[in-house]
Every structure is written in structure tokens, then in C-alpha cells.
Design a protein around this motif. Structure first.
Motif, PDB file in Angstrom:
ATOM      1  N   SER A  23       9.074  -3.656  -5.426  1.00  0.00           N
ATOM      2  CA  SER A  23       8.682  -3.944  -6.815  1.00  0.00           C
ATOM      3  C   SER A  23       9.756  -4.760  -7.536  1.00  0.00           C
ATOM      4  CB  SER A  23       8.441  -2.631  -7.567  1.00  0.00           C
ATOM      5  OG  SER A  23       7.399  -1.897  -6.977  1.00  0.00           O
ATOM      6  N   LEU A  24      11.000  -4.320  -7.386  1.00  0.00           N
ATOM      7  CA  LEU A  24      12.098  -5.033  -8.038  1.00  0.00           C
ATOM      8  C   LEU A  24      12.265  -6.438  -7.467  1.00  0.00           C
ATOM      9  CD1 LEU A  24      14.770  -2.168  -8.308  1.00  0.00           C
ATOM     10  CD2 LEU A  24      13.440  -3.202 -10.158  1.00  0.00           C
ATOM     11  N   GLY A  25      12.079  -6.541  -6.152  1.00  0.00           N
ATOM     12  CA  GLY A  25      12.179  -7.863  -5.529  1.00  0.00           C
ATOM     13  C   GLY A  25      11.085  -8.794  -6.017  1.00  0.00           C
ATOM     14  N   SER A  26       9.877  -8.251  -6.160  1.00  0.00           N
ATOM     15  CA  SER A  26       8.753  -9.067  -6.646  1.00  0.00           C
ATOM     16  C   SER A  26       8.991  -9.512  -8.084  1.00  0.00           C
ATOM     17  CB  SER A  26       7.451  -8.267  -6.558  1.00  0.00           C
ATOM     18  OG  SER A  26       7.208  -7.867  -5.221  1.00  0.00           O
ATOM     19  N   ILE A  27       9.473  -8.580  -8.896  1.00  0.00           N
ATOM     20  CA  ILE A  27       9.759  -8.919 -10.296  1.00  0.00           C
ATOM     21  C   ILE A  27      10.838  -9.999 -10.370  1.00  0.00           C
ATOM     22  CG2 ILE A  27      10.708  -8.042 -12.473  1.00  0.00           C
ATOM     23  CD1 ILE A  27       9.411  -5.338 -11.777  1.00  0.00           C
ATOM     24  N   GLY A  28      11.872  -9.859  -9.544  1.00  0.00           N
ATOM     25  CA  GLY A  28      12.951 -10.841  -9.528  1.00  0.00           C
ATOM     26  C   GLY A  28      12.463 -12.211  -9.092  1.00  0.00           C
ATOM     27  N   MET A  61      11.382   8.316   1.264  1.00  0.00           N
ATOM     28  CA  MET A  61      11.654   7.002   1.853  1.00  0.00           C
ATOM     29  C   MET A  61      10.630   5.970   1.354  1.00  0.00           C
ATOM     30  SD  MET A  61      13.712   5.427   3.834  1.00  0.00           S
ATOM     31  CE  MET A  61      13.814   3.915   4.782  1.00  0.00           C
ATOM     32  N   TYR A  62       9.382   6.416   1.284  1.00  0.00           N
ATOM     33  CA  TYR A  62       8.317   5.518   0.835  1.00  0.00           C
ATOM     34  C   TYR A  62       8.562   5.074  -0.600  1.00  0.00           C
ATOM     35  CZ  TYR A  62       3.711   3.885  -0.534  1.00  0.00           C
ATOM     36  OH  TYR A  62       2.681   3.135  -1.027  1.00  0.00           O
ATOM     37  N   SER A  63       9.022   5.981  -1.449  1.00  0.00           N
ATOM     38  CA  SER A  63       9.272   5.648  -2.853  1.00  0.00           C
ATOM     39  C   SER A  63      10.424   4.651  -2.998  1.00  0.00           C
ATOM     40  CB  SER A  63       9.581   6.932  -3.644  1.00  0.00           C
ATOM     41  OG  SER A  63      10.726   7.577  -3.107  1.00  0.00           O
TER      42      SER A  63
END
Length: 287
Positions: free
Chosen positions: A10-15, A1-3
């Protein structure tokens, strides 16, 4: 769940970072387009023939919008009517331009210019001109393959089957200049239509000396200068053994036509002279 949460964050930050970067890049490199460009392009004929000197109607519209005046800018297809509409949209004055049409400066038909050989290959003026001088003794004349007719976007040129020379339909010609740019022999020229479509021009571009030119074509200009001497308006010059008539200076008096010993000067759409009509009327008819 943590992963999974880590991946989502991470993907949201990159986006989010990418969106911010794209926003500032778009602001930095944003190209403003004047809304008048679309309005001007709307009234243009949309032929995209390049006759105006710009890459299509969009390029011409942009040039009209950016220019301080419309002087020197002309859509040959739309003519004065379209330029008046463009001037109205931009609030600028349009300059009236005399209508032009294409003329074929070659009289080398089959009677005047005998064939000396037979070309057996692809029927293309561009190809023939790159290979050799042509089927006749004149290296300057029309090759008759019809590249100009194929290139004309308005169907204004055809090749006469008897003379093998291009024939221009004035009613269809828009003076776009496509045929001029296509002809490898440079025998097609844009000239003023003239009052009542009357024009005078030297229908020859042969730069050989008189005897050589005349041997190749009986209707060739021999550079004798008689036409130049007969012109009272300085409209005719002889250079490189061939005469040229400036349509801006020509007064259509036809003195040069009478002076030319080879008949290489063409006078189009003129009524017959009074003495010519009298001669025809007085000629007895055979019963």
C-alpha cells in the motif's frame, strides 16, 4: 505477515502514484530561467539598493535579459562600465548615461533659519515630519535628524554638526536614490554631476509666498522670477512660488546665480570669476 506485506504494498503504491503526480505537476508548472540571468547578475555590483527601479540585482538582471534593448535600463551603482559588460553578455547595445549624484535642496542652516522650538523625541525625520512642521518656521526644509545618512548603503551622506544639514560625498555617492526615497521632505534630488562636477540648482523647496518664505529662512527662494528672466536657455521655471532649474537645459552660465537676490541658487565646484579673483587680489591685507 500478511498485514505487513499489505502495508508495504500500500505504501509503495501510494509513493509510486505520488511520484507520478509530482512529476507531471513539475512539468506543468516548471518555470524556465534563462541561464543568462545568472551571467548578468554575476557582473552586477550586488548592492541590491533598488536604484535601478527593480527589486534587487536579480530583478534587474531578469529585466535586462527579457528586454529587447537596454534603453532605459541603468545600474546607477555600476554605471556605464557594468552596463557595457551586461550588453556584451546579452549581445545588445548599451546606452551611455550621464553620471548623477545627490544634491541637497535646502540652505536652511542655523544662520539662515533660526530655531523656534526644540523637539524632544525620537531622532527620526520620518517621525518628526508625521508629528509637526519641525523646529523652525520653514515647514519644507531639512529636519536634520539624519535618516538619509542612516539609509545610505555607501556612507555617502553625513549630517554637518554645525549646519545640521546633510553633506553629500560625491566620491562615494552612486546615485542609487535611497536617500531620495528616504527623505520625507523631498529635499534630496538626483542631478547630473556635470562637467568637472559643476552643477547649478535652486537650494530651496519652500512653496510659500516670498515674504513668508523669507521670514522663515533668509536663503529661501521667493519666487521673484529674476533667475527665470536671466536664463537664455529656458532652463528655469517658477512654479508654486519656487524656482527650479532643469539640469538637461542648463548651460552652467551662472547668470541666474548673479540674478538671485537671496542667494538660494547654488553653483558648485566652479572656479572664481575673473572679477572675483581681481577683487580678492586688490583687497589690502591688514598687517
Amino acid at each position: 505477515m500478511y498485514s505487513v506485506l499489505t502495508a508495504i504494498i500500500s505504501l509503495g503504491s501510494i509513493g509510486a502514484v505520488s511520484a507520478v503526480i509530482l512529476y507531471f505537476v513539475a512539468r506543468k508548472f516548471n518555470v524556465y530561467e534563462d541561464p543568462r540571468n545568472a551571467a548578468v547578475a554575476e557582473v552586477l555590483p550586488g548592492a541590491n539598493c533598488g536604484g535601478c527601479g527593480f527589486p534587487g540585482c536579480t530583478g534587474f538582471a531578469d529585466a535586462c535579459v527579457k528586454s529587447d534593448s537596454l534603453e532605459g535600463l541603468m545600474c546607477p551603482v555600476g554605471g556605464s562600465r557594468v552596463m557595457s559588460a551586461v550588453a556584451g553578455i546579452l549581445g545588445k547595445e548599451s546606452t551611455a548615461a550621464e553620471p548623477e549624484t545627490a544634491v541637497v535642496r535646502c540652505s536652511g542652516n542655523c544662520e539662515n533659519r533660526a530655531r523656534t522650538n526644540l523637539y524632544d523625541g525620537a531622532r527620526s525625520c520620518a517621525i518628526v515630519s508625521s508629528l509637526y512642521r519641525g523646529e523652525t518656521g520653514c515647514p519644507y526644509g531639512c529636519l536634520g535628524c539624519g535618516d538619509c545618512a542612516d539609509a545610505c548603503p555607501f556612507g555617502a551622506i553625513r549630517i554637518d554638526r554645525e549646519t545640521l544639514l546633510p553633506v553629500v560625498n560625491e566620491a562615494r555617492c552612486t546615485a542609487c536614490g535611497t536617500c531620495v526615497r528616504t527623505c520625507p521632505k523631498n529635499i534630496i534630488e538626483m542631478r547630473k554631476k556635470g562637467p568637472k562636477s559643476r552643477r547649478i540648482f535652486v537650494s530651496c523647496v519652500n512653496r510659500d509666498k516670498g515674504a513668508i518664505a523669507r521670514k522663515a529662512c533668509t536663503a529661501a527662494c521667493i519666487g521673484c522670477g529674476k533667475c527665470e528672466k536671466s536664463c537664455s536657455f529656458g532652463a528655469i521655471t517658477v512654479s508654486d512660488n519656487v524656482a527650479y532649474i532643469d539640469d538637461k537645459l542648463c548651460h552652467l552660465c551662472r547668470k541666474c546665480v548673479e540674478a538671485c537676490p537671496t542667494g538660494s541658487i547654488q553653483a558648485l565646484n566652479f572656479p572664481p570669476r575673473r572679477n572675483e579673483s581681481t577683487e580678492r587680489d586688490s583687497t589690502p591685507t591688514m598687517q
